[in-house]
Design a protein around this motif. Sequence first.
Motif, short mmCIF file in Angstrom:
data_model
loop_
_atom_site.label_atom_id
_atom_site.label_comp_id
_atom_site.label_asym_id
_atom_site.label_seq_id
_atom_site.Cartn_x
_atom_site.Cartn_y
_atom_site.Cartn_z
N VAL A 1 0.86 -1.18 0.00
CA VAL A 1 0.00 0.00 0.00
C VAL A 1 0.90 1.23 0.00
N ASP A 2 0.97 1.89 -1.14
CA ASP A 2 1.91 3.00 -1.32
C ASP A 2 1.20 4.35 -1.34
N ARG A 3 0.15 4.45 -0.56
CA ARG A 3 -0.48 5.76 -0.32
C ARG A 3 -1.12 5.75 1.05
N ILE A 4 -1.36 6.93 1.59
CA ILE A 4 -1.92 7.04 2.94
C ILE A 4 -3.44 7.15 2.89
N GLY A 5 -4.08 6.94 4.04
CA GLY A 5 -5.50 7.22 4.19
C GLY A 5 -6.44 6.06 3.93
N VAL A 6 -5.92 4.85 3.63
CA VAL A 6 -6.82 3.74 3.31
C VAL A 6 -6.70 2.57 4.28
N LEU A 7 -5.81 2.65 5.25
CA LEU A 7 -5.56 1.51 6.12
C LEU A 7 -6.81 1.06 6.86
N PHE A 8 -7.56 2.01 7.42
CA PHE A 8 -8.76 1.64 8.18
C PHE A 8 -9.69 0.78 7.35
N GLU A 9 -9.93 1.16 6.11
CA GLU A 9 -10.84 0.39 5.26
C GLU A 9 -10.24 -0.96 4.87
N ILE A 10 -8.94 -1.01 4.67
CA ILE A 10 -8.30 -2.27 4.28
C ILE A 10 -8.33 -3.28 5.41
N TYR A 11 -8.37 -2.80 6.65
CA TYR A 11 -8.53 -3.74 7.77
C TYR A 11 -9.79 -4.59 7.60
N SER A 12 -10.78 -4.07 6.90
CA SER A 12 -12.07 -4.76 6.78
C SER A 12 -11.96 -6.09 6.04
N ILE A 13 -10.92 -6.28 5.23
CA ILE A 13 -10.81 -7.52 4.45
C ILE A 13 -9.75 -8.45 5.04
N GLY A 14 -9.19 -8.10 6.19
CA GLY A 14 -8.16 -8.93 6.80
C GLY A 14 -8.73 -10.03 7.66
N ASP A 15 -8.06 -11.16 7.66
CA ASP A 15 -8.39 -12.24 8.59
C ASP A 15 -7.41 -12.25 9.76
N LEU A 16 -6.14 -12.01 9.46
CA LEU A 16 -5.09 -11.90 10.46
C LEU A 16 -4.49 -10.51 10.35
#
Length: 438
Positions: free
Chosen positions: A312-327
């Motif tokens: 992930v080479d840009r800021i501001g999207v981490l919170f939303e990307i957590y939504s698709i994580g299992d670990l």
Amino acid sequence: MDFYLAAYNRILKIFGREILGILSRKSLKDPVFRKGRLGYYGDVAAAGKLPVVWFHAASVGEVTGAVPTLHAFGKRVPEAACLLSTGTPHGLRFARAQLSGAIPVIPFPLDFPECVERAITAISPDLFVAFETEFWPNFYNSLAVKGIPALLLNGRISESSRRFYGMASPLFSPILGYFDKMAMHSEEDRDRMLRIGVHPDRLRVLGSSKYEELISKARPEKSDYWKRILRIGETDGVIVGGSLRGSECVQLMRVYMSLREVSPGLVGIFVPRHLQNIPGMVRWLAERNVPFDLLTDIEAGRRERRASVVLVDRIGVLFEIYSIGDLIFCGGTLEPVGGHNILEPAAWAKPVFYGPYLKKVLHEHKILQNFGGSRQVRDAEDLQIQWRKYLADRNALAEIGAGGRRALNSLEGVVEHQVDLIVEMISNRKQKNHNAAT
């Protein structure tokens, strides 16, 4: 205070050119940002609107806490003129994106007397509201001289900071005294302020507004969007390493590569806290012939995700990307940084793992542990062992995630209490001005 403030300003005068030179190479490259840091704003407050409330959040993390309070205060007191300042270009851009132009966002002035004077004169606030803990001698002294009350929200102070402020008490004790109220994040933070010498009547414990809107921001369509963009299937397992610092950037990728041996379809999404770490991560993968995709290439449509690794080479999207994580792993905890926002995955009912260095998020860690919503690891090897176990037990992961969500639910209501306090202080100032006039 006068003697120590004068000494502080002599130091600033002697080293001012060097300080500005360093800042110009970093945060002052943008000419518009530089102008604001020097206190040149023009007309930033809405004409005719009163009271004028100046909110300040140092950077991205503090902005996250400021935004829900700003929105709630604007709804409660629509006649007020609000603005928000930040101390970094990243914070400025992030705040403007979050506020969508509804509230002016400006650079915070450098703590040189002339910069501070220009800034405060231009804005002429009725109240200054700071988020978390950042104390600038000239700025707060000028507020006090002008009779402008100050309020601290989401107040945090580490043990090392407490010792520093204690050693420099002739300079900082008066600054702490300038705050009419200090709403602290936890009882530990309140106790440290008491040990520095802050009067108990000025202190309250309200918690942090950072977490107030997390649940409402966790919208299912966001998860659906990222699954579609990143081509994540229903049976794909996903690792997310968030806010990775220093050696964590490589350690998490190494853990992922080990887990691929037992789960070949596993997808790894790695999000460094600072984008300057991306080239080093790219080199590490290239040296091992590991294919990867950059998120910006995928989002721009230059390519679809083909590799199992996404950087992930840009800021501001981490919170939303957590939504698709299992670990999920939250960084700054295997490195002795102190941790980042370990409650964000809980908004998606996701289990969160982190390392032993938690001094910045100790309160959040305790809350998560109380509800069974997290797992702490000793090091990267321990993380690998635990993740291997949980890959085979998805029901246990779901139980941890549910505990995290319950922990987050327990923190609701902070914003309304903060707005109550702001309104109370505005009312007190009005009464004080009325008494003075009569």
